[in-house]
Design a protein around this motif. Structure first.
Motif, PDB file in Angstrom:
ATOM      1  N   LEU A 246      35.275  34.878  39.822  1.00  0.00           N
ATOM      2  CA  LEU A 246      34.471  35.963  39.258  1.00  0.00           C
ATOM      3  C   LEU A 246      33.667  36.579  40.393  1.00  0.00           C
ATOM      4  CD1 LEU A 246      35.304  34.172  36.868  1.00  0.00           C
ATOM      5  CD2 LEU A 246      33.062  34.595  35.855  1.00  0.00           C
ATOM      6  N   ASN A 247      33.986  37.844  40.702  1.00  0.00           N
ATOM      7  CA  ASN A 247      33.348  38.475  41.856  1.00  0.00           C
ATOM      8  C   ASN A 247      33.211  39.968  41.584  1.00  0.00           C
ATOM      9  OD1 ASN A 247      33.260  39.958  44.452  1.00  0.00           O
ATOM     10  ND2 ASN A 247      33.245  37.894  45.323  1.00  0.00           N
ATOM     11  N   GLU A 248      31.984  40.398  41.410  1.00  0.00           N
ATOM     12  CA  GLU A 248      31.775  41.788  40.982  1.00  0.00           C
ATOM     13  C   GLU A 248      32.170  42.796  42.049  1.00  0.00           C
ATOM     14  OE1 GLU A 248      27.683  41.986  39.687  1.00  0.00           O
ATOM     15  OE2 GLU A 248      26.934  41.180  41.569  1.00  0.00           O
ATOM     16  N   ALA A 249      32.103  42.398  43.323  1.00  0.00           N
ATOM     17  CA  ALA A 249      32.560  43.311  44.383  1.00  0.00           C
ATOM     18  C   ALA A 249      34.078  43.467  44.319  1.00  0.00           C
ATOM     19  CB  ALA A 249      32.125  42.787  45.752  1.00  0.00           C
ATOM     20  N   ALA A 250      34.771  42.350  44.108  1.00  0.00           N
ATOM     21  CA  ALA A 250      36.236  42.415  44.013  1.00  0.00           C
ATOM     22  C   ALA A 250      36.673  43.266  42.823  1.00  0.00           C
ATOM     23  CB  ALA A 250      36.815  41.013  43.897  1.00  0.00           C
ATOM     24  N   TRP A 251      35.943  43.138  41.713  1.00  0.00           N
ATOM     25  CA  TRP A 251      36.299  43.899  40.510  1.00  0.00           C
ATOM     26  C   TRP A 251      36.248  45.404  40.753  1.00  0.00           C
ATOM     27  CZ3 TRP A 251      32.636  40.475  37.069  1.00  0.00           C
ATOM     28  CH2 TRP A 251      33.248  39.234  36.844  1.00  0.00           C
ATOM     29  N   ALA A 252      35.430  45.804  41.714  1.00  0.00           N
ATOM     30  CA  ALA A 252      35.314  47.236  42.031  1.00  0.00           C
ATOM     31  C   ALA A 252      36.341  47.676  43.071  1.00  0.00           C
ATOM     32  CB  ALA A 252      33.895  47.532  42.538  1.00  0.00           C
ATOM     33  N   GLY A 253      37.163  46.723  43.549  1.00  0.00           N
ATOM     34  CA  GLY A 253      38.088  47.054  44.633  1.00  0.00           C
ATOM     35  C   GLY A 253      39.552  46.975  44.215  1.00  0.00           C
ATOM     36  N   ASP A 254      40.413  46.647  45.165  1.00  0.00           N
ATOM     37  CA  ASP A 254      41.865  46.595  44.967  1.00  0.00           C
ATOM     38  C   ASP A 254      42.236  45.228  44.391  1.00  0.00           C
ATOM     39  OD1 ASP A 254      44.615  46.348  45.146  1.00  0.00           O
ATOM     40  OD2 ASP A 254      44.747  47.219  47.148  1.00  0.00           O
ATOM     41  N   LEU A 255      42.427  45.171  43.083  1.00  0.00           N
ATOM     42  CA  LEU A 255      42.630  43.876  42.427  1.00  0.00           C
ATOM     43  C   LEU A 255      44.022  43.310  42.669  1.00  0.00           C
ATOM     44  CD1 LEU A 255      40.702  44.295  39.077  1.00  0.00           C
ATOM     45  CD2 LEU A 255      40.218  42.683  40.916  1.00  0.00           C
ATOM     46  N   ASP A 256      45.021  44.174  42.888  1.00  0.00           N
ATOM     47  CA  ASP A 256      46.351  43.645  43.219  1.00  0.00           C
ATOM     48  C   ASP A 256      46.296  42.849  44.516  1.00  0.00           C
ATOM     49  OD1 ASP A 256      48.629  44.227  41.412  1.00  0.00           O
ATOM     50  OD2 ASP A 256      47.835  46.276  41.531  1.00  0.00           O
ATOM     51  N   ARG A 257      45.610  43.412  45.478  1.00  0.00           N
ATOM     52  CA  ARG A 257      45.489  42.727  46.765  1.00  0.00           C
ATOM     53  C   ARG A 257      44.659  41.447  46.631  1.00  0.00           C
ATOM     54  NH1 ARG A 257      43.694  45.784  52.389  1.00  0.00           N
ATOM     55  NH2 ARG A 257      43.482  43.870  53.603  1.00  0.00           N
TER      56      ARG A 257
END
Lengths: 270, 270
Positions: A246-257
């Motif tokens: 669970l990472n709110e920065a990741a959720w705002a980025g490229d989730l496939d990567r």
């Protein structure tokens, strides 16, 4: 680690729908998914069960029941009923485990909150057993005691499960929550067949934002992942292992990567 | 609570010099102060000892020794030597306790780091005993494992002190670090005469900035302060009780008012 027991906890890719998360599993040969109830409610339980069957993706767990402590008896009863509904949902998806996030003290003395957790789990144990679902008590990091869980160590979760004494009550080992504990290896061994889930992410100290959504990518933190994975295997656990980052920065980025990296890092844990 | 055992841990008013902090104690009839070594180095040990005697303010502790784990044996030896210097400084001030912040793993396996902590404390125990100073192992909140301390529970600190087996090795109970632990009352009772310090602040979950400096004002959080204070008293602790509220927002504000509030809140704990 063994790809055959890899599960994607869908909050790793929280912005995606259940359909998108299942499709991402199929595309990456990830055989299992952990389903969150907000996503399940969007699609509906029957359609989700059909989607999983049609995709050949199994459900490792449903997240979550619990949040038992509350000053009002009526509200506590409502939360027990909600956990019973979650048991039925897990059964409908064929998920072996319902993860329990036990809840914060809600302004009450900690001892009262702990007693309410024990009462809540005990009230649901027979329903879980009938449904063929295990309740997995997940201790959360002590940092989250006012946000999520008065149950903060694996030792406490083991004690709680033992005191309830039902085969339908187990514990969930999430490395993010328990890695720091000098007793973690002993408590994993003690948990043994009681282990109802094993979750992977990594620790970097939260620094702003939502304290519950700043887990690090596998391999980017200080958690001794291989040591913990070997301990869980030695305790007898053979079921699915969830990537739950669970990472709110990741959720705002490229989730496939993000997901590709997580799957590759999972495979590399030694 | 009893004003006669009240101590101001000077990092509560970190921007102030030692002279200013001692003057603030005198002005408020606070009979004791906990001295940090960076402030002590500014004024010098001899002048500080003189200042305390002249002011009639006693030293409850010196903060801090420790930070034992490091991959380099030479660096580990240097840190042990530094802790020995801190013991001498505490003795020179008449402080009964040197607080030990044991240190993070410094990139090493956690088990190695824990062993290095045990070695470091054992190496200093005889010096402490000769100097009439107790080493207080302070478990820090599990959230700070990569910043400050691999020793994260009072149970672990008690085990460590017991394994070293020196009368000069005790434990420090800081409510901020241990309040969440289901075992805290049992471990306070177990610590008994080993308790070498008791520190007060309050818990609100850190949310940005320095995770080590976001402690809440006494009474503004969820910690069961009265329960913990009674447990420490029941365990036999009769020495000074430190107000230690490390808060970077407060440090940027009106510290006289911050301290007035802390003293009033201390008195009101029941």
């Amino acid at each position: 680690m063994d790809r055959r027991v890899l599960s994607l906890n869908q909050y790793t890719v929280k912005p995606w729908s259940l359909e998108a998360a299942v499709a991402a599993c199929v595309a990456r040969d990830v055989p299992s998914i952990a389903v969150w109830r907000d996503k399940l409610a969007e699609l509906g339980t029957a359609r989700t069960a059909h989607l999983l069957r049609a995709s050949g993706v199994r459900a490792s767990s449903v997240c979550r029941g619990g949040f038992f402590p509350h000053p009002s008896p009526g509200e506590r009863a409502r939360r027990i009923d909600d956990t019973r509904r979650a048991i039925d949902e897990a059964a409908a998806l064929g998920a072996p485990t319902l993860v329990l996030v036990c809840g914060p003290p809600a302004g009450q003395p900690f001892a009262d909150a702990r007693a309410q957790v024990a009462e809540g789990i005990a009230a649901c144990a027979a329903d879980a057993q009938r449904a063929g679902v295990r309740l997995g008590i997940e201790p959360l990091h002590p940092m989250m005691v006012t946000e999520r869980s008065i149950i903060a160590t694996l030792g406490e979760a083991n004690d709680l499960a033992a005191s309830i004494g039902s085969p339908a009550v187990g514990v969930v080992v999430d490395v993010y929550h328990v890695f720091w504990d000098v007793r973690v290896l002993d408590e994993i061994a003690r948990a043994g067949e009681r282990i109802a889930g094993f979750h992977l992410s990594d620790w970097r100290t939260p620094n702003g934002g939502d304290v519950t959504a700043q887990r690090a990518m596998i391999g980017d933190g200080c958690i001794e992942l291989g040591t913990l994975a070997r301990a869980v295997a030695a305790a007898g656990y053979r079921d699915d292992i969830e990537i739950e980052i669970l990472n709110e920065a990741a959720w705002a980025g490229d989730l496939d990567r993000w997901l590709d990296t997580a799957v590759a890092r999972y495979a590399a844990i030694a």
